[in-house]
Design a protein around this motif. Structure first.
Motif, mmCIF file in Angstrom:
data_model
loop_
_atom_site.group_PDB
_atom_site.id
_atom_site.type_symbol
_atom_site.label_atom_id
_atom_site.label_comp_id
_atom_site.label_asym_id
_atom_site.label_seq_id
_atom_site.Cartn_x
_atom_site.Cartn_y
_atom_site.Cartn_z
ATOM 1 N N ARG A 1 -39.565 40.203 -106.826
ATOM 2 C CA ARG A 1 -38.347 39.853 -106.083
ATOM 3 C C ARG A 1 -37.488 41.110 -105.909
ATOM 4 O O ARG A 1 -36.366 41.203 -106.359
ATOM 5 N N SER A 2 -38.054 42.066 -105.211
ATOM 6 C CA SER A 2 -37.429 43.383 -105.081
ATOM 7 C C SER A 2 -36.236 43.365 -104.117
ATOM 8 O O SER A 2 -36.261 42.694 -103.083
ATOM 9 N N ARG A 3 -35.217 44.123 -104.479
ATOM 10 C CA ARG A 3 -34.057 44.316 -103.606
ATOM 11 C C ARG A 3 -34.041 45.742 -103.051
ATOM 12 O O ARG A 3 -32.993 46.250 -102.639
ATOM 13 N N ALA A 4 -35.206 46.361 -103.027
ATOM 14 C CA ALA A 4 -35.292 47.740 -102.542
ATOM 15 C C ALA A 4 -34.811 47.865 -101.107
ATOM 16 O O ALA A 4 -34.283 48.914 -100.711
ATOM 17 N N GLY A 5 -34.969 46.799 -100.323
ATOM 18 C CA GLY A 5 -34.541 46.853 -98.929
ATOM 19 C C GLY A 5 -33.054 47.135 -98.790
ATOM 20 O O GLY A 5 -32.627 47.847 -97.873
ATOM 21 N N GLU A 6 -32.244 46.571 -99.691
ATOM 22 C CA GLU A 6 -30.810 46.838 -99.650
ATOM 23 C C GLU A 6 -30.524 48.314 -99.916
ATOM 24 O O GLU A 6 -29.704 48.937 -99.234
ATOM 25 N N LEU A 7 -31.217 48.845 -100.896
ATOM 26 C CA LEU A 7 -31.012 50.243 -101.276
ATOM 27 C C LEU A 7 -31.448 51.180 -100.151
ATOM 28 O O LEU A 7 -30.709 52.086 -99.747
ATOM 29 N N LEU A 8 -32.633 50.941 -99.620
ATOM 30 C CA LEU A 8 -33.178 51.799 -98.575
ATOM 31 C C LEU A 8 -32.433 51.642 -97.256
ATOM 32 O O LEU A 8 -32.469 52.524 -96.403
ATOM 33 N N GLY A 9 -31.760 50.504 -97.097
ATOM 34 C CA GLY A 9 -31.050 50.248 -95.851
ATOM 35 C C GLY A 9 -29.626 50.759 -95.829
ATOM 36 O O GLY A 9 -28.896 50.507 -94.866
ATOM 37 N N ALA A 10 -29.201 51.469 -96.873
ATOM 38 C CA ALA A 10 -27.812 51.934 -96.930
ATOM 39 C C ALA A 10 -27.460 52.821 -95.743
ATOM 40 O O ALA A 10 -26.333 52.802 -95.242
ATOM 41 N N GLY A 11 -28.413 53.622 -95.294
ATOM 42 C CA GLY A 11 -28.206 54.446 -94.111
ATOM 43 C C GLY A 11 -27.416 55.718 -94.338
ATOM 44 O O GLY A 11 -27.093 56.432 -93.383
ATOM 45 N N VAL A 12 -27.098 56.022 -95.589
ATOM 46 C CA VAL A 12 -26.356 57.240 -95.934
ATOM 47 C C VAL A 12 -26.978 57.809 -97.208
ATOM 48 O O VAL A 12 -27.733 57.116 -97.903
ATOM 49 N N PRO A 13 -26.691 59.072 -97.547
ATOM 50 C CA PRO A 13 -27.218 59.622 -98.806
ATOM 51 C C PRO A 13 -26.841 58.728 -99.988
ATOM 52 O O PRO A 13 -25.694 58.285 -100.099
ATOM 53 N N THR A 14 -27.815 58.479 -100.854
ATOM 54 C CA THR A 14 -27.610 57.540 -101.955
ATOM 55 C C THR A 14 -28.134 58.125 -103.259
ATOM 56 O O THR A 14 -29.238 58.665 -103.304
ATOM 57 N N LEU A 15 -27.330 58.014 -104.298
ATOM 58 C CA LEU A 15 -27.757 58.399 -105.638
ATOM 59 C C LEU A 15 -27.800 57.158 -106.509
ATOM 60 O O LEU A 15 -26.832 56.394 -106.567
ATOM 61 N N VAL A 16 -28.925 56.964 -107.201
ATOM 62 C CA VAL A 16 -29.077 55.885 -108.171
ATOM 63 C C VAL A 16 -28.990 56.496 -109.566
ATOM 64 O O VAL A 16 -29.663 57.489 -109.859
ATOM 65 N N VAL A 17 -28.158 55.919 -110.422
ATOM 66 C CA VAL A 17 -28.106 56.301 -111.834
ATOM 67 C C VAL A 17 -28.556 55.077 -112.617
ATOM 68 O O VAL A 17 -27.925 54.018 -112.551
ATOM 69 N N GLN A 18 -29.655 55.217 -113.369
ATOM 70 C CA GLN A 18 -30.309 54.051 -113.963
ATOM 71 C C GLN A 18 -30.662 54.289 -115.425
ATOM 72 O O GLN A 18 -31.137 55.372 -115.795
ATOM 73 N N GLY A 19 -30.411 53.289 -116.245
ATOM 74 C CA GLY A 19 -30.808 53.373 -117.643
ATOM 75 C C GLY A 19 -32.325 53.361 -117.790
ATOM 76 O O GLY A 19 -33.030 52.651 -117.067
ATOM 77 N N GLY A 20 -32.818 54.118 -118.760
ATOM 78 C CA GLY A 20 -34.257 54.221 -118.958
ATOM 79 C C GLY A 20 -34.914 52.931 -119.385
ATOM 80 O O GLY A 20 -36.123 52.764 -119.213
ATOM 81 N N ARG A 21 -34.140 51.995 -119.950
ATOM 82 C CA ARG A 21 -34.716 50.712 -120.359
ATOM 83 C C ARG A 21 -33.985 49.534 -119.694
ATOM 84 O O ARG A 21 -33.899 48.447 -120.255
ATOM 85 N N ASP A 22 -33.512 49.753 -118.482
ATOM 86 C CA ASP A 22 -32.813 48.701 -117.740
ATOM 87 C C ASP A 22 -33.815 47.623 -117.310
ATOM 88 O O ASP A 22 -34.743 47.909 -116.553
ATOM 89 N N PRO A 23 -33.659 46.368 -117.771
ATOM 90 C CA PRO A 23 -34.600 45.313 -117.406
ATOM 91 C C PRO A 23 -34.511 44.905 -115.940
ATOM 92 O O PRO A 23 -35.411 44.225 -115.430
ATOM 93 N N PHE A 24 -33.452 45.330 -115.259
ATOM 94 C CA PHE A 24 -33.314 45.033 -113.830
ATOM 95 C C PHE A 24 -34.013 46.088 -112.960
ATOM 96 O O PHE A 24 -33.899 46.037 -111.740
ATOM 97 N N GLY A 25 -34.719 46.998 -113.581
ATOM 98 C CA GLY A 25 -35.440 48.030 -112.849
ATOM 99 C C GLY A 25 -35.327 49.356 -113.561
ATOM 100 O O GLY A 25 -34.220 49.886 -113.717
ATOM 101 N N ARG A 26 -36.450 49.863 -114.017
ATOM 102 C CA ARG A 26 -36.446 51.158 -114.694
ATOM 103 C C ARG A 26 -36.591 52.266 -113.656
ATOM 104 O O ARG A 26 -37.048 52.033 -112.535
ATOM 105 N N PRO A 27 -36.196 53.477 -114.000
ATOM 106 C CA PRO A 27 -36.194 54.561 -113.007
ATOM 107 C C PRO A 27 -37.506 54.735 -112.258
ATOM 108 O O PRO A 27 -37.508 54.975 -111.046
ATOM 109 N N GLY A 28 -38.627 54.604 -112.958
ATOM 110 C CA GLY A 28 -39.915 54.799 -112.311
ATOM 111 C C GLY A 28 -40.313 53.718 -111.324
ATOM 112 O O GLY A 28 -41.293 53.871 -110.591
#
Length: 223
Positions: free
Chosen positions: A150-177
């Protein structure tokens, strides 16, 4: 726009925080301003669905960035200001963010739209239409825990401007990799969805917050 200002002790950039209420279709939203002296950018940060602007990452950025020429606006959605415990549907969150935007633009600075978790999703969904300079996505909820399909990658990729993600290494909502190739991601080692790190982790809590503020500060110098 209705305004209600109060002051409290600040730690960087200026001597006070100023709070301002802004009328929206869903009731008043609240902006807590931490203004820099001679700012070049404004970073607007929305909160998540489970907490407010007191989140450790939002407060760390508000404390650190004004000394580097970046004013920070911490935006509380109307549901939170009203004391409700449950966030409304995404469309209502977007509506609240849009209603606050003129107050942000009123500072006369380029605005970087950002937030943590649900607030990051709002920033991504509305960035292009509002003319945001860039998007900062803190703890972006790439998918519900345990449901990567149930990916929400489309929202992220659709931002249309430069985007930086800061993510915890053990975030259960999506790990950096797990993020799509080409996404600019900064990992906070050991961090969970709230960027808390275990007590016995190699990286202490203050050091983890330093990773966030340092990465965001460096990224904003390019925006």
């Amino acid at each position: 726009m209705s305004t209600d200002s109060t002051d409290s002790t600040g730690t960087a950039g200026t001597d006070t925080d100023t709070t301002e209420e802004v009328a929206t279709p869903a009731g008043p939203a609240r902006i807590t301003w931490r203004r820099a002296a001679g700012p070049r950018l404004l970073l607007a940060l929305g909160h998540g669905a489970g907490g407010g602007v007191e989140a450790r990452d939002l407060r760390a950025l508000a404390d650190a960035l004004p000394a580097h020429g970046v004013s920070v606006a911490l935006v509380e959605q109307p549901w939170r200001v009203a004391g409700r415990k449950l966030a409304p549907a995404p469309g209502r969150l977007d509506e609240g963010w849009r209603a606050v935007w003129p107050a942000l633009e009123g500072e006369g600075l380029p605005v970087v739209s950002g937030g943590r978790s649900a607030g990051a999703r709002v920033a991504c969904r509305t960035a292009a239409e509002l003319g945001a300079r860039a998007v900062l996505a803190l703890a972006f909820p790439l998918h519900p825990p345990g449901k990567p399909e149930r990916s929400r990658a489309g929202e992220l990729l659709g931002a249309g401007v430069p985007t930086l993600v800061v993510q915890g290494g053990r975030d259960p909502f999506g790990r950096p990799g797990e993020f799509p190739g080409g996404t600019e991601v900064v990992e906070v080692p050991g961090g969970d969805h709230g960027f808390a790190v275990p007590k016995r982790a190699a990286l202490g809590q203050e050091e983890a917050l330093g990773v966030i503020t340092g990465a965001v500060r460096e990224w904003l110098t390019r925006e």
